[in-house]
Design an enzyme around this catalytic site. Structure first.
Site, PDB file in Angstrom:
ATOM      1  N   SER A  77       0.809  -1.222   0.000  1.00 34.13           N
ATOM      2  CA  SER A  77       0.000   0.000   0.000  1.00 34.13           C
ATOM      3  C   SER A  77       0.838   1.267   0.000  1.00 34.13           C
ATOM      4  CB  SER A  77      -0.934   0.004   1.215  1.00 34.13           C
ATOM      5  OG  SER A  77      -0.196  -0.123   2.417  1.00 34.13           O
ATOM      6  N   ASP A 241      -6.728   7.233   8.332  1.00 34.16           N
ATOM      7  CA  ASP A 241      -6.868   5.947   9.017  1.00 34.16           C
ATOM      8  C   ASP A 241      -5.855   5.766  10.147  1.00 34.16           C
ATOM      9  OD1 ASP A 241      -4.481   5.454   7.718  1.00 34.16           O
ATOM     10  OD2 ASP A 241      -5.158   3.655   6.665  1.00 34.16           O
ATOM     11  N   HIS A 244      -1.633   4.684   7.557  1.00 33.11           N
ATOM     12  CA  HIS A 244      -0.886   4.996   6.348  1.00 33.11           C
ATOM     13  C   HIS A 244      -0.433   6.455   6.359  1.00 33.11           C
ATOM     14  CE1 HIS A 244      -3.202   1.423   5.068  1.00 33.11           C
ATOM     15  NE2 HIS A 244      -2.113   1.161   4.356  1.00 33.11           N
TER      16      HIS A 244
END
Length: 396
Positions: A77, A241, A244
């Site tokens: 990610s 979140d 990240h």
């Protein structure tokens, strides 16, 4: 066992097959595992809901004459850019724009990274990348965090990464790997899980470095690059979140990776290939496992293969050079005069020249450069696992 020795063992196991246990969890026992499992569940409740996806940053960046430079990005990610608000805010896009500015040529970015990917997923990503770009100029890989959180056997994870690097090198690409970040900096993770996550992350990052350099690539330690800044400015550098990076966080990571990408492409010229590491910045030459440990402890540093007096390997493995390509202020040389004049007869404050016969530092008189990489003092590294600055050739 010191981290350098663990890194060598994990990389060797990866090269010859087999495993060393799922991220080291077996040593904790059933009670310890139960505690960690509970803490992991609590951390997931605190961490915000994940994003639906990541921006599509596949495009041509920059401008200039000539055919576009082919840049491929693989990984998880962080490579995909989850948490970025737009395509131009991903690490790949920032690096592509930077390379274009230095080269005066457009850069075509092909990003095949997958959110949630482990190192085992690199094989499919590689196939997808080479299908679109059979002969990329440069490949950037960011991987490892999910191998830690999913407790993947480190040797297995490293083997997948090493095979990917070798395949990319065979396709003619230069390869830069951003090693596993330090998951011990994630705020919602409580102790003792945070402490163990830090150890697992750093062990994996060190082993990744050994394997990547052996495979012909170079690494940049991401480590806790953003840790201190995240602690001070979490709302700016974390995304919504709380796990990240935000666009500002990705920009910091890209700033650490861009100089090594440019060096891999030869943008700094022939002088960079032969420059002597600057000991004032903690740069130096040592066995690759030792350089890997130093890089883990010093985020933003690059490790790549080199040679000492024409030899690529010493008694303790491949020679590697550790460089800090992100320039930061260092002590003025005149301020070191007093220290240099006080050097002992053993040359402990002089230049540590590598003796290729045994891989140790030769005692020499104080020279124009101060001492090489300082000794490891965190208690995790082996006695003698120290870097040295040779008077011989620089990076090969």
């Amino acid at each position: 066992m010191g981290r350098a020795r663990r890194a060598r063992r994990i990389a060797a196991t990866a090269a010859y097959g087999g495993g060393v246990g799922a991220a080291g969890i077996g040593a904790l026992g059933l009670i310890g595992f139960a505690v960690l499992k509970l803490e992991a569940q609590l951390a997931r409740r605190v961490v915000g809901q994940p994003f639906d996806g990541s921006p599509d940053d596949n495009a041509v960046y920059g401008a200039g004459l000539g055919e576009p430079v082919q840049l491929v990005v693989l990984g998880d990610s962080s490579a995909a850019g989850m948490g970025a608000d737009s395509a131009h805010q991903t690490v790949g896009a920032i690096v592509a724009n930077g390379v274009s500015a230095f080269m005066g040529r457009p850069v075509r970015l092909t990003n095949v990274a997958v959110v949630g990917a482990e190192s085992s997923g690199l094989e499919v990503q590689l196939a997808n990348a080479l299908e679109e770009v059979p002969h990329p100029d440069i490949a950037l890989i960011m991987i490892g965090a999910n191998d830690v959180t999913h407790r993947i056997d480190k040797a297995v994870a490293v083997r997948h990464l090493e095979e990917t690097v070798r395949s990319l090198r065979a396709a003619g690409a230069e390869v830069v790997v951003g090693t596993c970040p330090d998951l011990g900096t994630i705020e919602p993770v409580a102790q003792p899980l945070r402490l163990l996550a830090r150890r697992w992350s750093r062990d994996l990052a060190a082993a990744q470095t050994v394997a990547v350099v052996e495979a012909g690539g170079r690494t940049v330690s991401l480590g806790d690059l953003l840790g201190p800044e995240f602690a001070e400015r979490p709302h700016e550098l974390f995304s919504a979140d709380r796990f990240h990076p935000s666009p500002a966080g990705y920009a910091r990571a890209a700033a650490a990776l861009l100089p090594s990408v440019c060096a891999a492409l030869g943008l700094w010229g022939a002088a960079d290939d032969h420059r002597v590491p600057d000991a004032r910045r903690g740069e130096g030459v040592s066995p690759v496992a030792v350089a890997a440990v130093q890089a883990v402890r010093d985020p933003g540093t690059e490790v790549s293969a080199t040679a000492v007096e024409g030899e690529s390997r010493g008694p303790r493995g491949r020679w590697a050079v550790l460089l800090r390509r992100r320039r930061t202020p260092v002590t003025d040389r005149s301020e070191l005069d007093g220290e240099v004049s006080d050097a002992g007869a053993d040359g402990s404050t002089g230049t540590g020249a590598v003796d290729p016969a045994d891989g140790t530092a030769a005692a020499v008189a104080p020279a124009s450069q101060p001492d090489g990489i300082p000794a490891m003092v965190d208690g995790e590294d082996e006695p003698g696992d120290q870097g040295h600055t040779p008077e011989g050739p620089g990076p090969a």
